[in-house]
Design an enzyme around this catalytic site. Structure first.
Site, PDB file in Angstrom:
ATOM      1  N   GLY A  14       4.135  48.703  40.013  1.00 34.30           N
ATOM      2  CA  GLY A  14       5.006  49.436  40.530  1.00 34.30           C
ATOM      3  C   GLY A  14       4.334  50.591  41.713  1.00 34.30           C
ATOM      4  O   GLY A  14       4.540  51.850  41.631  1.00 34.30           O
ATOM      5  N   ILE A  19       3.768  57.509  43.096  1.00 31.44           N
ATOM      6  CA  ILE A  19       2.473  57.899  42.324  1.00 31.44           C
ATOM      7  C   ILE A  19       1.764  56.675  42.371  1.00 31.44           C
ATOM      8  O   ILE A  19       0.213  56.667  42.878  1.00 31.44           O
ATOM      9  CB  ILE A  19       2.710  58.379  40.869  1.00 31.44           C
ATOM     10  CG1 ILE A  19       3.187  59.615  41.062  1.00 31.44           C
ATOM     11  CG2 ILE A  19       1.291  58.082  40.228  1.00 31.44           C
ATOM     12  CD1 ILE A  19       3.596  60.124  39.343  1.00 31.44           C
ATOM     13  N   TYR A 154      13.144  58.305  27.371  1.00 33.65           N
ATOM     14  CA  TYR A 154      12.087  58.208  28.304  1.00 33.65           C
ATOM     15  C   TYR A 154      10.831  58.734  27.667  1.00 33.65           C
ATOM     16  O   TYR A 154       9.719  58.599  27.512  1.00 33.65           O
ATOM     17  CB  TYR A 154      12.415  59.055  29.659  1.00 33.65           C
ATOM     18  CG  TYR A 154      11.141  59.336  30.394  1.00 33.65           C
ATOM     19  CD1 TYR A 154      10.907  58.230  31.357  1.00 33.65           C
ATOM     20  CD2 TYR A 154      10.735  60.464  30.593  1.00 33.65           C
ATOM     21  CE1 TYR A 154       9.659  58.381  32.044  1.00 33.65           C
ATOM     22  CE2 TYR A 154       9.507  60.873  31.532  1.00 33.65           C
ATOM     23  CZ  TYR A 154       8.855  59.633  32.263  1.00 33.65           C
ATOM     24  OH  TYR A 154       8.075  60.119  33.098  1.00 33.65           O
TER      25      TYR A 154
HETATM   26  P1  NAD Z   1       8.943  55.987  41.610  1.00 33.33           P
HETATM   27  O1  NAD Z   1      10.295  55.760  41.291  1.00 33.33           O
HETATM   28  O2  NAD Z   1       8.853  56.960  42.703  1.00 33.33           O
HETATM   29  O3  NAD Z   1       8.167  54.642  42.092  1.00 33.33           O
HETATM   30  C1  NAD Z   1       8.078  53.545  40.952  1.00 33.33           C
HETATM   31  C2  NAD Z   1       7.620  52.379  41.686  1.00 33.33           C
HETATM   32  O4  NAD Z   1       7.745  51.310  40.706  1.00 33.33           O
HETATM   33  C3  NAD Z   1       8.384  52.052  42.858  1.00 33.33           C
HETATM   34  O5  NAD Z   1       7.614  51.510  43.768  1.00 33.33           O
HETATM   35  C4  NAD Z   1       9.405  50.980  42.239  1.00 33.33           C
HETATM   36  O6  NAD Z   1       9.911  49.857  43.431  1.00 33.33           O
HETATM   37  C5  NAD Z   1       8.561  50.259  41.343  1.00 33.33           C
HETATM   38  N1  NAD Z   1       9.233  49.403  40.214  1.00 33.33           N
HETATM   39  C6  NAD Z   1      10.257  50.016  39.500  1.00 33.33           C
HETATM   40  N2  NAD Z   1      10.752  48.973  38.685  1.00 33.33           N
HETATM   41  C7  NAD Z   1      10.042  47.923  38.821  1.00 33.33           C
HETATM   42  C8  NAD Z   1       9.700  46.819  38.362  1.00 33.33           C
HETATM   43  N3  NAD Z   1      10.653  46.255  37.118  1.00 33.33           N
HETATM   44  N4  NAD Z   1       8.777  46.067  38.355  1.00 33.33           N
HETATM   45  C9  NAD Z   1       7.806  46.456  39.510  1.00 33.33           C
HETATM   46  N5  NAD Z   1       7.811  47.444  40.405  1.00 33.33           N
HETATM   47  C10 NAD Z   1       9.045  48.261  39.964  1.00 33.33           C
HETATM   48  O7  NAD Z   1       7.993  56.479  40.268  1.00 33.33           O
HETATM   49  P2  NAD Z   1       7.183  57.555  40.141  1.00 33.33           P
HETATM   50  O8  NAD Z   1       7.850  58.924  40.084  1.00 33.33           O
HETATM   51  O9  NAD Z   1       6.007  57.433  41.222  1.00 33.33           O
HETATM   52  O10 NAD Z   1       6.438  57.453  38.796  1.00 33.33           O
HETATM   53  C11 NAD Z   1       5.389  56.570  38.614  1.00 33.33           C
HETATM   54  C12 NAD Z   1       4.858  56.646  37.115  1.00 33.33           C
HETATM   55  O11 NAD Z   1       4.513  58.084  36.741  1.00 33.33           O
HETATM   56  C13 NAD Z   1       5.927  56.270  36.059  1.00 33.33           C
HETATM   57  O12 NAD Z   1       5.498  55.703  34.864  1.00 33.33           O
HETATM   58  C14 NAD Z   1       6.657  57.657  35.722  1.00 33.33           C
HETATM   59  O13 NAD Z   1       7.166  57.702  34.498  1.00 33.33           O
HETATM   60  C15 NAD Z   1       5.448  58.540  35.757  1.00 33.33           C
HETATM   61  N6  NAD Z   1       5.526  59.987  35.970  1.00 33.33           N
HETATM   62  C16 NAD Z   1       6.351  60.431  36.850  1.00 33.33           C
HETATM   63  C17 NAD Z   1       6.256  61.870  36.992  1.00 33.33           C
HETATM   64  C18 NAD Z   1       7.113  62.339  38.296  1.00 33.33           C
HETATM   65  O14 NAD Z   1       7.315  63.504  38.015  1.00 33.33           O
HETATM   66  N7  NAD Z   1       7.196  61.792  39.269  1.00 33.33           N
HETATM   67  C19 NAD Z   1       5.828  62.940  36.037  1.00 33.33           C
HETATM   68  C20 NAD Z   1       5.270  62.065  34.674  1.00 33.33           C
HETATM   69  C21 NAD Z   1       5.167  60.747  34.756  1.00 33.33           C
END
Ligand code: NAD
Length: 264
Positions: A14, A19, A154
């Site tokens: 992803g 991130i 979640y």
């Molecule tokens: P985001 O939604 O900005 O990016 C997620 C990425 O995953 C995207 O590139 C999307 O295209 C890709 N993706 C989604 N479903 C997919 C699939 N089935 N197969 C392949 N790729 C797929 O997410 P983010 O905010 O960068 O979060 C990334 C990780 O960090 C997640 O696990 C999230 O739970 C965790 N997280 C985020 C935050 C936050 O505040 N942003 C906080 C804590 C934890």
């Protein structure tokens, strides 16, 4: 400390944005050969080009596969046989009151956020153990420890990731392989930024005000008092993936801006 990941191959799930992309960029800057992943081939190709432009000379490839499915995990395994570093970053979130979350959502969240990483670890751990070196990192969340009332499903997946990563680490005893979780707090990824932009538009206030309100009302224990940047989270992940982090195994490492109040 100079982190050198030259000669190592890293797969970040992803990672076309958010991130995941920042982690891939950090690993590439440290010299790793990086494999990006997303669902759509066009988006993966675009992200590969963006990363190559951001880190000149970096070795970057892409694999398009929906890693929320067993089929996608199989496609990935067929195209990428072996990695030294696996970052299970892929994850989805969606605020929904507990009473409105149907079974299908619970299962979808479990499969996307937990089972995806389990399948990937099952693919790549055996060769890491054979080589006696490897890094597996699960991107969990502070929501693993502070279950968010606005998305209990979640939170459940993020807590499960801690159990899974600690459990897998138990099978690395005495080897050079480590398995850890990293727990970001609220972070301004594209997904989160879009979410705040929509909320701000609905409320008729600037996005910055909406973000500040969220921290004040929903994460009042934050010591950082702002969203983290994706780079701040990526820095921790690059360190955990480094040779220098060899004594950190089975751990849950927080980059949560101090949101979680307890220290152990
Ligand atoms: P985001 O939604 O900005 O990016 C997620 C990425 O995953 C995207 O590139 C999307 O295209 C890709 N993706 C989604 N479903 C997919 C699939 N089935 N197969 C392949 N790729 C797929 O997410 P983010 O905010 O960068 O979060 C990334 C990780 O960090 C997640 O696990 C999230 O739970 C965790 N997280 C985020 C935050 C936050 O505040 N942003 C906080 C804590 C934890």
């Amino acid at each position: 400390m100079k982190i050198d990941l030259g000669g190592k191959t890293a797969l970040v799930t992803g990672s076309t944005s958010g991130i995941g992309f920042a982690i891939a960029k950090g690993l590439a800057e440290a010299g790793a050969s990086v494999i990006l992943n997303g669902r759509a081939a066009a988006r993966v190709d675009e992200a590969v080009a963006r990363l190559r432009a951001a880190v000149p000379g970096a070795e970057v490839k892409g694999v398009a596969a929906d890693l929320a499915t067993a089929e996608g995990a199989g496609q990935c395994a067929a195209r990428v046989a072996d990695v030294d570093i696996l970052v299970n970053n892929l994850g989805i979130f969606e605020p929904k009151p507990f009473l409105e979350i149907p079974d299908a959502d619970w299962l979808r969240f479990f499969e996307t956020n937990v089972l995806s990483g389990v399948r990937m670890a099952r693919n790549y751990l055996p060769k890491m153990l054979e080589k006696n070196w490897g890094r597996i990192v699960f991107i969990s969340s502070e929501s693993a420890l502070n279950t968010p009332v606005e998305m209990v499903h979640y939170g459940m997946t993020k807590t499960a990731q801690l159990a899974v990563s600690r459990g897998i680490a138990e099978s690395t005893v005495g080897t050079g392989v480590t398995v850890n979780s990293v727990l970001p707090g609220p972070t301004r990824s594209e997904g989160v930024s879009d979410f705040f932009a929509r909320m701000a538009a609905e409320a008729g206030v600037p996005q910055a005000e909406m973000e500040a309100r969220f921290i004040a009302e929903h994460r009042p224990t934050s010591l950082l008092r702002r969203l983290a940047s994706v780079e701040e989270v990526a820095n921790m992940v690059v360190y955990v993936c480094s040779p220098q982090a060899s004594a950190t195994n089975g751990a849950a490492l927080r980059v949560d801006g101090g949101v979680v109040k307890f220290v152990a």
